[in-house]
Motif scaffolding. Structure first.
Motif, PDB file in Angstrom:
ATOM      1  N   GLY A   5     -15.447  -0.039  -2.587  1.00 41.58           N
ATOM      2  CA  GLY A   5     -15.964  -1.404  -2.767  1.00 41.58           C
ATOM      3  C   GLY A   5     -14.832  -2.414  -2.747  1.00 41.58           C
ATOM      4  O   GLY A   5     -14.963  -3.508  -2.189  1.00 41.58           O
ATOM      5  N   ASN A   6     -13.709  -2.036  -3.351  1.00 40.69           N
ATOM      6  CA  ASN A   6     -12.551  -2.925  -3.405  1.00 40.69           C
ATOM      7  C   ASN A   6     -12.006  -3.205  -2.004  1.00 40.69           C
ATOM      8  O   ASN A   6     -11.701  -4.354  -1.662  1.00 40.69           O
ATOM      9  CB  ASN A   6     -11.476  -2.259  -4.287  1.00 40.69           C
ATOM     10  N   SER A   7     -11.939  -2.161  -1.200  1.00 39.23           N
ATOM     11  CA  SER A   7     -11.395  -2.338   0.153  1.00 39.23           C
ATOM     12  C   SER A   7     -12.364  -3.160   1.005  1.00 39.23           C
ATOM     13  O   SER A   7     -11.947  -3.983   1.823  1.00 39.23           O
ATOM     14  CB  SER A   7     -11.098  -0.965   0.744  1.00 39.23           C
ATOM     15  N   TRP A   9     -14.342  -5.485  -0.179  1.00 34.69           N
ATOM     16  CA  TRP A   9     -14.213  -6.863  -0.678  1.00 34.69           C
ATOM     17  C   TRP A   9     -12.969  -7.521  -0.075  1.00 34.69           C
ATOM     18  O   TRP A   9     -12.999  -8.656   0.374  1.00 34.69           O
ATOM     19  CB  TRP A   9     -14.129  -6.824  -2.215  1.00 34.69           C
ATOM     20  N   ARG A  10     -11.863  -6.754  -0.023  1.00 38.32           N
ATOM     21  CA  ARG A  10     -10.624  -7.299   0.540  1.00 38.32           C
ATOM     22  C   ARG A  10     -10.800  -7.611   2.029  1.00 38.32           C
ATOM     23  O   ARG A  10     -10.287  -8.596   2.537  1.00 38.32           O
ATOM     24  CB  ARG A  10      -9.452  -6.336   0.319  1.00 38.32           C
ATOM     25  N   GLY A  11     -11.550  -6.747   2.712  1.00 35.50           N
ATOM     26  CA  GLY A  11     -11.830  -6.983   4.130  1.00 35.50           C
ATOM     27  C   GLY A  11     -12.635  -8.260   4.318  1.00 35.50           C
ATOM     28  O   GLY A  11     -12.351  -9.055   5.217  1.00 35.50           O
ATOM     29  N   ASP A  12     -13.625  -8.470   3.435  1.00 45.60           N
ATOM     30  CA  ASP A  12     -14.446  -9.691   3.510  1.00 45.60           C
ATOM     31  C   ASP A  12     -13.591 -10.936   3.270  1.00 45.60           C
ATOM     32  O   ASP A  12     -13.721 -11.934   3.968  1.00 45.60           O
ATOM     33  CB  ASP A  12     -15.562  -9.658   2.452  1.00 45.60           C
ATOM     34  N   ILE A  13     -12.708 -10.841   2.273  1.00 43.15           N
ATOM     35  CA  ILE A  13     -11.840 -11.984   1.950  1.00 43.15           C
ATOM     36  C   ILE A  13     -10.901 -12.286   3.126  1.00 43.15           C
ATOM     37  O   ILE A  13     -10.692 -13.447   3.491  1.00 43.15           O
ATOM     38  CB  ILE A  13     -11.002 -11.697   0.669  1.00 43.15           C
TER      39      ILE A  13
END
Lengths: 228, 125
Positions: A5-7, A9-13
């Motif tokens: 989920g963290n990765s 989210w970072r991709g979305d950002i």
């Protein structure tokens, strides 16, 4: 948040950041143009104050150019605003063509920088789908990015949208292809983003001698059919 | 008052660069504009310039490529890079590649002219 989920989210950002950076660059160009044009008007007024007769045609032309720049700025802001609102809700009913068309406009400068013509053809049939417009745009952007890494200089990347039995296809046609590695290196990313969409979405790759295509296949469960 | 300066302005933003040229001409500076790298190189083959002001982010040829080619055509020319706020890394790389300095858009014409004069002075020293 899980590592996965963290990765995600970072991709979305990172995706949002790239679009925001492109937008701010474009809007800075507009403001710089207006700033220079208004400076020129100030210079011409100062000349007139010193007794030089004002050149009305020149003044009028400058005012019209400022007005055109302001309109260009409004269009860019509207495009970015629509994009930013695509992240408002995790699931809505929307017309994907409207959002993809907007994304293509926001991505045009990235393509120009790579000397590539980026286009979107009008679909024969429009439709509404359910889900997150932002997630779909992230995937479409990644496909565009992959295509831009794959296409030859002065080539073209053309997106199209086709409603078919069993769902909806969004295809990027790449012509001519220069670096096939671009397709291969981004495959995992595109597959991950596709599997994160609602339903069983997947990516299909096709390559001939000179051209290639990347197709996002969205299942029919994503299509919104209004109850009668 | 006419200054004996010739400046090549290179930017794909036509409205910006046209206004900048007019403002320089009102100040007696001989300014020529080019909307892309090819035009810039063509102008440089036709005429000698003291300074080139080049936008970093341009389609077709990037500002860095234009600078590199321009320095081959006119080794004595001083280059000032024109950049958006986020391109400072590019500008730092430009300085390493031989640019005299860089300036951030939107430009203050007096700051730019001061930079141009300093570039010419350095050339003459």
């Amino acid at each position: 948040m899980t590592e996965e989920g963290n990765s995600e989210w970072r991709g979305d950002i990172a995706f949002f950041g790239k679009i925001a950076a492109g937008f701010s660059h474009e809007i800075n160009n507009v403001i710089s143009g207006v700033s220079e044009l208004s400076g020129l008007l100030t210079d011409l007024c100062a000349l007139a104050e010193r007794g030089s007769p004002p050149d009305l045609a020149r003044l009028k032309k400058n005012c019209e150019t400022i007005s055109a720049q302001a309109q260009r700025g409004v269009t860019i802001i509207r495009q970015f605003n629509r994009f930013a609102h695509s992240a408002d809700e995790p699931s809505v009913v929307y017309d994907p063509f409207v959002h993809i068309q907007n994304l293509v406009e926001l991505c045009r400068r990235f393509a120009d920088m790579k000397r590539v013509k980026l286009g979107l053809s009008s679909p024969e049939e429009r439709c509404n789908i359910k889900g997150s417009p932002f997630q779909l745009l992230h995937l479409v952007f990644s496909v565009i990015n992959t295509a831009l890494c794959t296409v030859e200089e002065n080539g073209a990347v053309t997106l199209s949208m086709t409603k078919k039995e069993g769902g909806l296809n969004i295809t990027a046609n790449i012509s001519p292809v220069s670096a096939e590695e671009g397709l291969i290196s981004n495959k995992n990313l595109l597959d991950d983003l596709a599997s994160g969409l609602e339903g069983r979405s997947f990516i299909d790759y096709c390559k001939t001698d000179m051209t290639a295509s990347v197709t996002i296949s969205l299942p029919d469960s994503i299509l919104y059919i209004p109850e009668v | 008052m006419t200054e004996n300066l010739s400046v090549l302005l290179v930017d794909d933003e036509e409205e910006l660069v046209s206004a900048l040229r007019e403002r320089m001409e009102l100040r007696g500076i001989d300014a020529v504009l080019a909307l892309n790298g090819q035009q810039a190189l063509h102008e440089a083959e036709m005429k000698k310039f003291d300074v080139a002001v080049i936008d970093v982010m341009m389609p077709e040829m990037s500002g860095m490529e234009v600078m590199e080619q321009l320095l081959k055509v006119q080794p004595g020319i001083k280059v000032i890079l024109l950049t958006g706020r986020g391109d400072e890394n590019d500008s730092a790389a430009g300085l390493r590649m031989g640019a005299f300095d860089y300036i951030i858009k939107p430009v203050n014409i007096n700051v730019l002219l001061d930079l141009i004069r300093r570039a010419v002075k350095k050339n003459n020293d």
